[in-house]
Enzyme design. Structure first.
Site, PDB file in Angstrom:
ATOM      1  CG  HIS A  84      -1.670  -1.363   1.318  1.00 30.86           C
ATOM      2  ND1 HIS A  84      -2.639  -1.810   0.456  1.00 30.86           N
ATOM      3  CD2 HIS A  84      -1.469  -2.386   2.208  1.00 30.86           C
ATOM      4  CE1 HIS A  84      -3.020  -3.029   0.809  1.00 30.86           C
ATOM      5  NE2 HIS A  84      -2.326  -3.422   1.865  1.00 30.86           N
ATOM      6  CD  GLU A  92      -1.775  -3.508   5.308  1.00 26.98           C
ATOM      7  OE1 GLU A  92      -2.993  -3.317   5.093  1.00 26.98           O
ATOM      8  OE2 GLU A  92      -1.078  -4.281   4.643  1.00 26.98           O
ATOM      9  CG  HIS A  98       0.663  -6.602   2.679  1.00 27.17           C
ATOM     10  ND1 HIS A  98      -0.286  -5.806   2.098  1.00 27.17           N
ATOM     11  CD2 HIS A  98       1.581  -6.869   1.712  1.00 27.17           C
ATOM     12  CE1 HIS A  98       0.035  -5.593   0.821  1.00 27.17           C
ATOM     13  NE2 HIS A  98       1.167  -6.226   0.561  1.00 27.17           N
ATOM     14  CD  GLU A 118      -2.051  -9.749   5.073  1.00 26.43           C
ATOM     15  OE1 GLU A 118      -1.743  -8.737   5.746  1.00 26.43           O
ATOM     16  OE2 GLU A 118      -2.817  -9.702   4.093  1.00 26.43           O
TER      17      GLU A 118
HETATM   18 ZN    ZN Z   1      -2.064  -5.123   3.011  1.00 29.42          ZN
END
Ligand code: ZN
Length: 222
Positions: free
Chosen positions: A18, A55, A110, A186
């Site tokens: 992102h 995030e 992430h 993640e």
């Molecule tokens: Zn993400």
């Protein structure tokens, strides 16, 4: 660390997921791009904690810490972004950056926005898609297992308890389009209060970066 366990001379692509400007630019990040086996949005805004820690900020902070550690051990690090104020790049471009660098290993960092009751981290690697990722699936799986073991050992984060499966994914453009061994972590669940309290701490993020560096080094030297 013994010399045999150094990533010196290797190239590592680090992709902080992102970007801080994504949410404010929906038309740019919602346009679809080719992900090899279909089309998907260029990028998304990402998750955030209840306290409003994004995030995108977490991903970049861990990525910059990881870069410092790897470069300190003699590796070359290629980043997909180095600030948190821009938009994108799109997921296809992120894969391209690792490919063009002929990276020995690549990682997308992430943190999840899962169910608030669920805790933990998980690591994905590409499925063996014919003509696409069949050549990198096996080394990517090794990279994923090395990073998973190191992250579990090096942080207080448990393995995710809220996902039905862990492992191969064929719907992530950043993995599908990679020509170099690549994984996607993640690093915790931002929507869970306990995980969020860890993710928000700089000390935890340093532990996370150290653990990921150890996993990558293990992969590159075994
Ligand atoms: Zn993400």
């Amino acid at each position: 660390m013994r010399p045999a366990e150094s990533p010196a001379g290797k190239v590592v692509a680090v992709d902080p997921g992102h970007n801080g400007g994504n949410a404010a630019h929906p038309s740019e990040i919602n346009r679809t791009v080719d992900i090899g086996n279909g089309r998907k949005a260029c990028d998304t805004a990402g998750a955030e904690t209840a306290e409003g820690y994004s995030e995108a900020a977490y991903n970049l902070d861990v990525a910059l810490r990881l870069r410092r550690l790897l470069e300190g051990m003699g590796a070359t690090v290629v980043m997909t972004r180095t600030t948190n104020t821009g938009v994108g790049p799109c997921i296809n471009k992120r894969a391209q950056i690792g490919n063009r660098a002929h990276a020995d290993a690549a990682i997308s960092i992430h943190a999840d926005g899962g169910p608030s009751s669920g805790r933990g981290f998980h690591v994905f690697y590409p499925a063996a898609l014919h003509g696409l990722t069949d050549d990198i699936a096996a080394p990517s799986r090794r990279l994923a297992l090395d990073i998973r073991a190191a992250y579990q050992r090096g942080t207080h984060m448990p393995r995710a308890d809220y996902i039905g499966h862990e492992g191969q994914r064929s719907d992530l453009g950043g993995l599908n389009l990679s020509d170099v061994p690549k994984v996607f972590i993640e690093a915790g669940n931002m929507a869970n209060a306990t995980d969020a309290a860890h993710l928000e701490r700089p000390g935890f993020r340093q532990q996370a970066a150290r653990a990921i560096a150890a996993g990558i080094t293990r992969y590159l030297t075994s």
